[in-house]
Write a protein that holds these residues in place. Structure first.
Motif, PDB file in Angstrom:
ATOM      1  N   GLY A   1      24.187 -11.983 -19.216  1.00 41.09           N
ATOM      2  CA  GLY A   1      24.644 -10.955 -20.154  1.00 41.09           C
ATOM      3  C   GLY A   1      23.503 -10.205 -20.792  1.00 41.09           C
TER       4      GLY A   1
ATOM      5  N   ASP B   1      26.046  -4.901 -21.357  1.00 39.35           N
ATOM      6  CA  ASP B   1      27.067  -3.892 -21.091  1.00 39.35           C
ATOM      7  C   ASP B   1      28.395  -4.609 -20.821  1.00 39.35           C
TER       8      ASP B   1
ATOM      9  N   ARG C   1      30.433  -4.978 -18.243  1.00 38.45           N
ATOM     10  CA  ARG C   1      30.568  -5.864 -17.081  1.00 38.45           C
ATOM     11  C   ARG C   1      29.746  -7.127 -17.247  1.00 38.45           C
ATOM     12  N   GLY C   2      28.574  -6.963 -17.834  1.00 37.80           N
ATOM     13  CA  GLY C   2      27.707  -8.111 -18.027  1.00 37.80           C
ATOM     14  C   GLY C   2      28.324  -9.114 -18.980  1.00 37.80           C
TER      15      GLY C   2
ATOM     16  N   GLU D   1      31.499  -9.492 -19.663  1.00 39.83           N
ATOM     17  CA  GLU D   1      32.657 -10.113 -19.019  1.00 39.83           C
ATOM     18  C   GLU D   1      32.186 -11.214 -18.061  1.00 39.83           C
ATOM     19  N   ALA D   2      31.143 -10.891 -17.291  1.00 39.62           N
ATOM     20  CA  ALA D   2      30.631 -11.865 -16.333  1.00 39.62           C
ATOM     21  C   ALA D   2      30.109 -13.093 -17.045  1.00 39.62           C
ATOM     22  N   THR D   3      29.396 -12.867 -18.145  1.00 40.23           N
ATOM     23  CA  THR D   3      28.849 -14.001 -18.884  1.00 40.23           C
ATOM     24  C   THR D   3      29.959 -14.914 -19.369  1.00 40.23           C
TER      25      THR D   3
ATOM     26  N   ASP E   1      31.515 -11.775  -9.845  1.00 40.75           N
ATOM     27  CA  ASP E   1      31.413 -11.056 -11.117  1.00 40.75           C
ATOM     28  C   ASP E   1      30.000 -11.099 -11.665  1.00 40.75           C
TER      29      ASP E   1
ATOM     30  N   GLY F   1      27.696  -7.998 -12.091  1.00 39.35           N
ATOM     31  CA  GLY F   1      27.604  -7.652 -13.501  1.00 39.35           C
ATOM     32  C   GLY F   1      26.190  -7.592 -14.035  1.00 39.35           C
ATOM     33  N   THR F   2      25.218  -8.080 -13.261  1.00 46.67           N
ATOM     34  CA  THR F   2      23.837  -8.061 -13.752  1.00 46.67           C
ATOM     35  C   THR F   2      22.992  -7.166 -12.873  1.00 46.67           C
TER      36      THR F   2
ATOM     37  N   ARG G   1      28.719  -7.253  -4.629  1.00 49.56           N
ATOM     38  CA  ARG G   1      29.867  -8.146  -4.413  1.00 49.56           C
ATOM     39  C   ARG G   1      29.877  -8.646  -2.975  1.00 49.56           C
TER      40      ARG G   1
END
Lengths: 472, 501
Positions: free
Chosen positions: A149, A153, A155-156, A158-160, A231, A235-236, A298
Motif C-alpha cells: 500500500g 492510491d 487500488r493499492g 484495496e490490495a493491501t 490484486d 495494485g502496486t 495481472r
C-alpha cells in the motif's frame, strides 16, 4: 550448546542474514540523515549488503551442512540456494525500485522493508522448527503489507487490505495447525516430529498438515490461498510486484519442501498427495485465469500462480526421490531470474498497463522485445533457458516419485500456458503496424530485462556447473 | 569439433547480424548466403572424410547436467549425415532465394540462420535432452518466420503451428523422461540407451513410452490424424519458410523414429509395428486424396507431404515386423525410408519455392487464377514439371529410389498394406498431372496484380540458382543412387539389427 562461546560461533553461521539485517538497519539510519533527492544512496547501500550476503551464503554453501540454535535453523543446500537467490533477487528488486521510487518521500523505507522481508523469506526456508516457521511467516508478511500500500492510491489500499486480511486469517489457520502438530507429536522441531508423527493421532496430524500447508501455500501464492496475488501485483508498482511474487515465494516453496521431506515424510496422512493436488490446481487455475487477462501485471500474477504449481510438484515428491533437491535448486533459481525479468519488462515502459499498449510502446526497441521473448518463453520452459532445465528436472523427479499423472497434467498445462505468453509476445514482435507517440523507456529496468534474459540463458546452459556447486 | 562448428556457425553469424548496428540490408542477405555456403562446404568435407562402416564419427561429448547425465553429445552416422547435408543444401537455396527479401531482411536472415543451427543440431544430437532442446528451438524459429513474414491469416496459422507442435514436443519430453527412468544406467545418452535399451520386458511401460514418443514425433512428421496444422502453416508461410518447414522440419519427426524410437524401444516397436504400418498407410491414402481435392497449389503440395511421410512410416513399421520378413527386406525398407527423407526434402523444397514464384507474381496460389504458364514462363514450367514428376515417383529421380525400396522391403512383411500404399502413388501421379495441366496448359491466364503490372515474368536468375540445384541433386540421387546408399545402408542395417533384439 548452553555455553556463551557456542552461541557466538552459531551467530556467525547466520552471517548472510545478519548482513541483510545490518543493511536494513544501516539503511534506515543513513536514510534519516540523507536529503530526499539523494536517498538513492540508501538503495546502493542495500544492494551492496545484499550482494555481500549472497557472497557469504555462497561461501557457506561450500561448507558441510549444519543445524544451529538447537536444530531450529537448518543450513543445508536448500537454505544456501534460497539465501543466494533471495539476496540477489532483493538486490535486483531494489535496483528496480530505485528507478520507480526515485525522489519519493519515503524512498528509504521501500528498501528497508524489502531487506526485512527478504530475511523473513530466508527464515521460512531455513527453519527446522514449527515455531521458527511461524516467525518466518510473520517476518515475510508484515513488511510486505506496508510495501503493497506504499503509494496509498485506491487500488493499492484495496490490495493491501485484501492481502492483510487474508494473511491474518491464514496466519491463524497456520497457528492452529502448528498447535495441532505440537499436540500430536509432542515437539515442535522437525526431527522430533519426523519420528513422533507416524504414531500420532491421524485427525490431529491432518489438521496440522492442512494448517501449516495453508500458511506456506499462502506465502507461495498457491491455490486455494492465491486470491491476493493478482490484486497485489496489479495494485502496486511493477518493481514491488516483482519482489512480492519472487522473494517470499522462494522461501515458502523451500519451507514446504523441507516440511514434506522431514516431518511429513512418514506422517499418517498422505501429505504428498495433498501437495500434488495443490500443485495441479495451482497450475491449472493459474493458467485458466491468465487466458483472459489483458493487463500485464495481472497476467504475470496468474503466471506466477501457475509457476508455483510446477514448483509444488517437486515439493510433493520431496521425500520420495534423490532427484528432488537438485530439481528444486535449479527451478527456484531459474524462476527467480525469469520472473524478475518479466516484471522488469513491464517496469521498463512506465505508464503502460495493457498488452496492446506495451507492444505499441516497445516498437523500434527490438532488443527489449528479444529479451522479453527470452524471458516469457523461459517461463513456458523453452530450451535452453534455466526454467527449461528446471522443468525437466522437476518432471523427472516427479515421475521418479511415482506421480506420472502429475507430469502429464503439468505437460498439458505447459501447452496451455503458451496461449497467454504468446498473446504478449506476438503483438510485441510485430513492429510494422503500430504508429503513435514514442514513449520513454526506463533505463534501469531495461538493463534488468536484458540481464535477466542473459542470466536465464546462461543458467540454462551452465545448469550443470550450478548444480555441482550447490551440491558441493 | 568440426561438427560443432557446422552446427553453431549459423547461430554465430545470426548473433553478429543482430548485434552489429547499421548493417546494410544487402550485406545481411549476402552474409546469410556466405554463412550457408561455408556450412555446406564444411559438410561436404565431412562427407568426404566419412567412413560409412565405422559407425558414429565426428563425435564430441561435454557434460551438461550431471545429475541426470545429460550432455552436449553430437556426432554423425549414416542416418544423420545425409539429412545434415540435405539441410545445408536447402538452407543455402533459401538464402539465395531470399536475397531480394524486402521486409526486414536483416532479422529475416538472422532468424533463418538461427533455424539452421536448430535443425542441424537436432540431426547431430546424440543426447535426448540436446535433441529436445534443438527440436523445440526449431518450433520457436518457425513460429516467428510464419508470424513475421507470412501472409494471409499468418498470426493464427503460426499460433496453430506452435501449439500443435509444442503439444507434440511435450509428449516427446514425457517419453524421454520415461526412457530415462526406465534405463538401468539412468542416462539421456542416445548411444548408451541404444546399447542397453530401457524397459525391455516391460511391454506396458514400453508401449506407453512409445506412445508418448510416437505422438511427439507423429505431430511433427505429421501423420494422420495429427496433420491438420500442416496445410494452414504452409498456406500462410513465406516460400522459404515453407521450403524449410516441409523440407527439414518434417524430417525431424521421421528422423526421430529411426534415431530414437526404433533403437531404444525395439521390443515396443516390434509389438506395435503393425499399428505404425497402418498409420503410415492411412496417411498415404488420406494425404493423397485430400491433396487431390485442393483448389490451391500450395495446399496441395502440403497435403502431398502427408502422403510422402506416410511412406516413411510404412517402411519403418515394416522394419519392425521381424516375424514375417527377413533381415534383408527390413533393411531395404529402412534404407528406403531414409532416402525418402532426403528426397522429399529436395523435391518438396523445390516445389514450395516454385509456389513462391506464383505468389510473388500474382499473390495467389489458386488453380483457377493461373493457366497456360508454359508459354510465357518456360523455365518455370520446366522446373515445375521436373519437381512434380520427381515427387510422383518417376524413375530417374530420387523419390523413385526411395519409394521403390520402401515397397520392395515392405511387401514381404505386410503385402496388403503395401498394395494399398501403392495406390497412393497412382493418386499422387494423377494429382500432379492434373496440377501441371491446370497451371501450364491451356490459354494463358494470370491474376491482374498491381504489384506486377507488366504481367507474367519467368523465373529470374536468382530463383533459378535457388531451385535448379535441388532438382539436380534429386536427379543425381536418382541416376547414381550408390552415392547416397553407400552411406545409408550400413547405418540402416544396424538399426534393423537393433530392432530385432
Amino acid at each position: 550448546m548452553n555455553e556463551m562461546g557456542g552461541g557466538g560461533e552459531e551467530v556467525v553461521a547466520l552471517l548472510p542474514e545478519l548482513l541483510l539485517l545490518a543493511g536494513a538497519v544501516l539503511g534506515l539510519l543513513v536514510g534519516l540523515w540523507t536529503p530526499q533527492r539523494r536517498q538513492v544512496r540508501v538503495g546502493v547501500l542495500a544492494v551492496l549488503f545484499c550482494l555481500a550476503s549472497a557472497v557469504a551464503a555462497a561461501v557457506a554453501l561450500t561448507e558441510p551442512d549444519e543445524t544451529v540454535f538447537d536444530g531450529t535453523w537448518v543450513i543445508d543446500t536448500t537454505t544456501g540456494v534460497v539465501r543466494i537467490a533471495v539476496a540477489i533477487s532483493t538486490a535486483v528488486a531494489v535496483v528496480l525500485c530505485s528507478s520507480a521510487f526515485a525522489g519519493h518521500a519515503r524512498e528509504t523505507e521501500v528498501y528497508v522493508l524489502m531487506m526485512l522481508g527478504s530475511i523473513g523469506a530466508i527464515a521460512l526456508a531455513a527453519s527446522g522448527d514449527l515455531l521458527m516457521l511461524v516467525a518466518g511467516y510473520l517476518l515475510a508478511s508484515v513488511p510486505l503489507y506496508a510495501l503493497v500500500g506504499f503509494v496509498k492510491d485506491a487500488r493499492g489500499v484495496e490490495a493491501t487490505l485484501k492481502y492483510y486480511l487474508m494473511g491474518a486469517f491464514v496466519g491463524v489457520l497456520m497457528l492452529v495447525g502448528v498447535a495441532a502438530l505440537i499436540l500430536a507429536g509432542g515437539a515442535s522441531g522437525y526431527e522430533e516430529l519426523a519420528s513422533a508423527l507416524p504414531n500420532a493421532s491421524v485427525a490431529l496430524v491432518a489438521v496440522g498438515v492442512l494448517g501449516v500447508l495453508a500458511g506456506v501455500g499462502f506465502k507461495a501464492g498457491a491455490v486455494p490461498v492465491h486470491f491476493w496475488i493478482p490484486d497485489v501485483a496489479a495494485g502496486t508498482a511493477p518493481a514491488v510486484a516483482a519482489f512480492i511474487t519472487t522473494v517470499p515465494k522462494i522461501g515458502a516453496v523451500a519451507a514446504a519442501f523441507r516440511l514434506l521431506a522431514e516431518p511429513f515424510a512418514d506422517a499418517p496422512v498422505d501429505a504428498p498427495l495433498l501437495v500434488a493436488i495443490i500443485a495441479a490446481a495451482s497450475m491449472t487455475l493459474g493458467n485458466l485465469a491468465a487466458f483472459a487477462q489483458t493487463e500485464l501485471l495481472r497476467l504475470l500474477a496468474y503466471s506466477t500462480i501457475s509457476q508455483v504449481g510446477y514448483l509444488f510438484m517437486v515439493v510433493a515428491v520431496a521425500a520420495r526421490t534423490d532427484l528432488a533437491e537438485p530439481a528444486l535448486v535449479i527451478y527456484l533459481t531459474g524462476y527467480a531470474i525469469t520472473n524478475l525479468g518479466a516484471f522488469a519488462a513491464v517496469a521498463a515502459l512506465p505508464g503502460v498497463s495493457t498488452i496492446a499498449d506495451w507492444a505499441a510502446a516497445a516498437r523500434e526497441r527490438r532488443w527489449l522485445v528479444v529479451s522479453l521473448v527470452v524471458c516469457l518463453l523461459g517461463l513456458v520452459g523453452t530450451p535452453p533457458t534455466a526454467v527449461f532445465v528446471g522443468k525437466l528436472a522437476v518432471f523427472i523427479a516427479t515421475a521418479d516419485g511415482a506421480m506420472a499423472w502429475l507430469v502429464v497434467v503439468a505437460a498439458v498445462n505447459t501447452v496451455a500456458s503458451l496461449f497467454y505468453y504468446l498473446r504478449w509476445v506476438a503483438p510485441a514482435a510485430e513492429t510494422t503496424s503500430s504508429t503513435g507517440p514514442v514513449t520513454t523507456v526506463m533505463r534501469v529496468p531495461l538493463v534488468t530485462v536484458h540481464a535477466a534474459a542473459v542470466g536465464s540463458l546462461l543458467l540454462g546452459l551452465g545448469a550443470g556447473a550450478w548444480l555441482t556447486f550447490t551440491a558441493g | 569439433m568440426l561438427l560443432t562448428v557446422v552446427v553453431l556457425l549459423p547461430l554465430a553469424v545470426a548473433v553478429v547480424l543482430m548485434a552489429l548496428p547499421r548493417i546494410p540490408d544487402r550485406v545481411a542477405s549476402w552474409a546469410w548466403v556466405a554463412a550457408s555456403a561455408v556450412d555446406l562446404a564444411l559438410v561436404a568435407w565431412m562427407w568426404w572424410r566419412f567412413d560409412p562402416g565405422a559407425g558414429i564419427a565426428f563425435d564430441v561429448k561435454v557434460r551438461w547436467i550431471p545429475t541426470v547425465d545429460a550432455s552436449y553429445h553430437v556426432g554423425v552416422d549414416g542416418l544423420s549425415l545425409p539429412l545434415i547435408a540435405m539441410t545445408t543444401v536447402l538452407f543455402l537455396a533459401c538464402a539465395v532465394w531470399s536475397l531480394r527479401e524486402q521486409h526486414r531482411p536483416r532479422a529475416h536472415a538472422a532468424l533463418f540462420l538461427f533455424l539452421q543451427t536448430a535443425c542441424l543440431g537436432t540431426f547431430a544430437a546424440l543426447d535426448l535432452i540436446l535433441f529436445f532442446v534443438f527440436f523445440d528451438l526449431t518450433i520457436v524459429g518457425m513460429y516467428f518466420v510464419i508470424a513475421g513474414w507470412g501472409h494471409g491469416n499468418r498470426r493464427r496459422s503460426a499460433l496453430k503451428f506452435f501449439l500443435y507442435t509444442f503439444v507434440g514436443s511435450l509428449a516427446l519430453l514425457v517419453g524421454f523422461i520415461g526412457l530415462f527412468l526406465g534405463s538401468d544406467e539412468r542416462t539421456f545418452d542416445m548411444v548408451r540407451l541404444a546399447d542397453n535399451p530401457p524397459l525391455q520386458g516391460a511391454p506396458v511401460a514400453g508401449g506407453l513410452v512409445l506412445l508418448a514418443i510416437g505422438i511427439g514425433l507423429g505431430v511433427k512428421t505429421p501423420v494422420f490424424p495429427f496433420h491438420t496444422w500442416l496445410p494452414d502453416a504452409h498456406t500462410d508461410a513465406p516460400a522459404a519458410g515453407s521450403a524449410i518447414l516441409a523440407g527439414v522440419l518434417l524430417k525431424l519427426g521421421t528422423y526421430g523414429f529411426v534415431r530414437i524410437a526404433m533403437p531404444m524401444l525395439p521390443e515396443a516397436w516390434r509389438d506395435w509395428a503393425m499399428v505404425i504400418v497402418v498409420v503410415g498407410v492411412v496417411s498415404v491414402v488420406w494425404g493423397a486424396f485430400v491433396a487431390l481435392a485442393q483448389q490451391d497449389f500450395k495446399r496441395m503440395v502440403a497435403y502431398t507431404s502427408v502422403n510422402h511421410m506416410g511412406y516413411i512410416l510404412l517402411g519403418l513399421g515394416a522394419a519392425g515386423l521381424v516375424g514375417p520378413a527377413d533381415d534383408d527386406a527390413r533393411t531395404i525398407a529402412t534404407v528406403g525410408a531414409v532416402v525418402q527423407m532426403v528426397s522429399h526434402g529436395l523435391l518438396t523444397g523445390a516445389l514450395f519455392l516454385l509456389s513462391g514464384v506464383l505468389w510473388s507474381r500474382g499473390g495467389t496460389y489458386a488453380f483457377d487464377r493461373w493457366g497456360g504458364l508454359a508459354r510465357p514462363a518456360p523455365v518455370f514450367a520446366a522446373c515445375l514439371a521436373v519437381a512434380a514428376f520427381g515427387s510422383l515417383g518417376l524413375p530417374g529421380l530420387s523419390a523413385f529410389i526411395a519409394e521403390f525400396q520402401i515397397f520392395t522391403g515392405a511387401l514381404q512383411a505386410t503385402p496388403v498394406a503395401t498394395v494399398i500404399a501403392v495406390t497412393g502413388i497412382l493418386v499422387t501421379a494423377g494429382l500432379f498431372l492434373l496440377a501441371l495441366q491446370r497451371l501450364l496448359a491451356g490459354p494463358t491466364t494470370a491474376p491482374a496484380s498491381a504489384a506486377n503490372p507488366g504481367g507474367l515474368v519467368d523465373v529470374n536468375r536468382r530463383e533459378v540458382i535457388a531451385i535448379v540445384p535441388l532438382l539436380a541433386l534429386s536427379l543425381v540421387i536418382g541416376l547414381l543412387p550408390r552415392v547416397l546408399l553407400d552411406v545409408v545402408e550400413p547405418a540402416a542395417e544396424l538399426v534393423t539389427d537393433l530392432v530385432a533384439r
